[in-house]
Design a protein around this motif. Sequence first.
Motif, PDB file in Angstrom:
ATOM      1  N   GLN A  26       0.858  -1.172   0.000  1.00 45.87           N
ATOM      2  CA  GLN A  26       0.000   0.000   0.000  1.00 45.87           C
ATOM      3  C   GLN A  26       0.902   1.232   0.000  1.00 45.87           C
ATOM      4  O   GLN A  26       2.096   1.149   0.306  1.00 45.87           O
ATOM      5  CB  GLN A  26      -0.926   0.032   1.216  1.00 45.87           C
ATOM      6  N   ALA A  27       0.350   2.364  -0.385  1.00 44.45           N
ATOM      7  CA  ALA A  27       1.095   3.614  -0.386  1.00 44.45           C
ATOM      8  C   ALA A  27       0.202   4.709   0.171  1.00 44.45           C
ATOM      9  O   ALA A  27      -0.974   4.822  -0.210  1.00 44.45           O
ATOM     10  CB  ALA A  27       1.556   3.973  -1.799  1.00 44.45           C
ATOM     11  N   THR A  28       0.734   5.502   1.088  1.00 42.13           N
ATOM     12  CA  THR A  28      -0.002   6.610   1.677  1.00 42.13           C
ATOM     13  C   THR A  28       0.489   7.914   1.071  1.00 42.13           C
ATOM     14  O   THR A  28       1.654   8.286   1.229  1.00 42.13           O
ATOM     15  CB  THR A  28       0.168   6.640   3.203  1.00 42.13           C
ATOM     16  N   VAL A  29      -0.395   8.592   0.346  1.00 44.97           N
ATOM     17  CA  VAL A  29      -0.065   9.857  -0.303  1.00 44.97           C
ATOM     18  C   VAL A  29      -1.121  10.883   0.098  1.00 44.97           C
ATOM     19  O   VAL A  29      -2.322  10.629  -0.021  1.00 44.97           O
ATOM     20  CB  VAL A  29      -0.027   9.708  -1.841  1.00 44.97           C
ATOM     21  N   ASP A  30      -0.668  12.020   0.604  1.00 46.32           N
ATOM     22  CA  ASP A  30      -1.585  13.074   1.062  1.00 46.32           C
ATOM     23  C   ASP A  30      -2.575  12.531   2.097  1.00 46.32           C
ATOM     24  O   ASP A  30      -3.775  12.812   2.055  1.00 46.32           O
ATOM     25  CB  ASP A  30      -2.347  13.681  -0.118  1.00 46.32           C
ATOM     26  N   ASN A  31      -2.060  11.706   3.002  1.00 49.98           N
ATOM     27  CA  ASN A  31      -2.854  11.125   4.094  1.00 49.98           C
ATOM     28  C   ASN A  31      -3.955  10.187   3.613  1.00 49.98           C
ATOM     29  O   ASN A  31      -4.889   9.883   4.360  1.00 49.98           O
ATOM     30  CB  ASN A  31      -3.470  12.224   4.970  1.00 49.98           C
ATOM     31  N   VAL A  32      -3.868   9.737   2.392  1.00 51.03           N
ATOM     32  CA  VAL A  32      -4.818   8.771   1.855  1.00 51.03           C
ATOM     33  C   VAL A  32      -4.091   7.469   1.586  1.00 51.03           C
ATOM     34  O   VAL A  32      -3.077   7.448   0.878  1.00 51.03           O
ATOM     35  CB  VAL A  32      -5.483   9.296   0.562  1.00 51.03           C
ATOM     36  N   ARG A  33      -4.587   6.387   2.160  1.00 50.60           N
ATOM     37  CA  ARG A  33      -3.962   5.077   1.983  1.00 50.60           C
ATOM     38  C   ARG A  33      -4.525   4.417   0.726  1.00 50.60           C
ATOM     39  O   ARG A  33      -5.735   4.241   0.587  1.00 50.60           O
ATOM     40  CB  ARG A  33      -4.233   4.201   3.209  1.00 50.60           C
TER      41      ARG A  33
END
Length: 318
Positions: free
Chosen positions: A139-146
């Motif tokens: 998974q990747a968390t970008v701009d506090n979105v998983r």
Amino acid sequence: MVETMECKMSAGAVPGTGQIDRLRAALNRALRGKGRVVEQVIACLLARGHLLLEDLPGLGKTTLAKAVAGAVGGTFARVQCTPDLLPGDITGFSIFNQKTREFEFQPGPVFADVLLADEINRTTPRTQSALLEAMAERQATVDNVRRTLAPTFFVIATQNPVEHHGTYPLPEAQLDRFAMKLSVGYPDRGDELDLLAAAIGDVTGEPGSDPSLTEGELAALQAQVARVAVQPNVRAYLVDLGRATRSHPKVTLGLSPRGLLIWQRVAQAWAFLKDRPFVTPDDVQDVAAPVLGVRLGLAPDAAGGVIHHLLEAVSVPV
């Protein structure tokens, strides 16, 4: 530099020996005379691990990585790691759409099925760390979105062990995310002759990229590998080996519980490739070097053969 391509896939039959044979054939065409390396790469893929290829330039690391991506199908992304590469170049970023007046997420190459991080030790630790979450948790968390990655997400990273100027050695936390570290090595004379002969008239210089596995087959194979039996005495053998690494005088960083889990999964994949429904101590020993080689910390004065000594020191179950 980031490169992406899409490989077509279609619904397929239940995976089995035929699929593995096709995968072997595709990788052996790309990397001539390296049958054992090919088997280890397939084992890493089936164990849902990630692979670090460390060797001299020109020995086929990138060729092998691209052949794996082409053989398993799905999407393939390549990142040429450089010092100016940013974390967002890997994970993706949000940009403002003037028409909709909203931010839109642009996925990075980490959202591919197979990611080749070429010369990973040439990018900064900050950018290297962008792969940690993706490799460990898919998974990747970008701009506090998983955001969830593909369940069969597979990273192949390459690095050159003899060039140190302008490089950033991978920290232990990142090395522990890789299941195996392999070296391709020089081919035999006969294989080099075959390589030259095959190159005559070949204007592309690239192996065929037709997928050997169709959609869903890789996940099905990985599920079969996870069900390969590991008897209690073999599990005890693995634990004893892991504990032995932590007390060895030449080992500064012993095997973690995560490393034990990876070792067991790779041994299951190795048994699966041998057409056996259970793991033997031989399977554990056969994959010890590439699994331990990427995660054991060795003392500066440690000579070769530490892994062999560990295997000799722990009693093998009957």
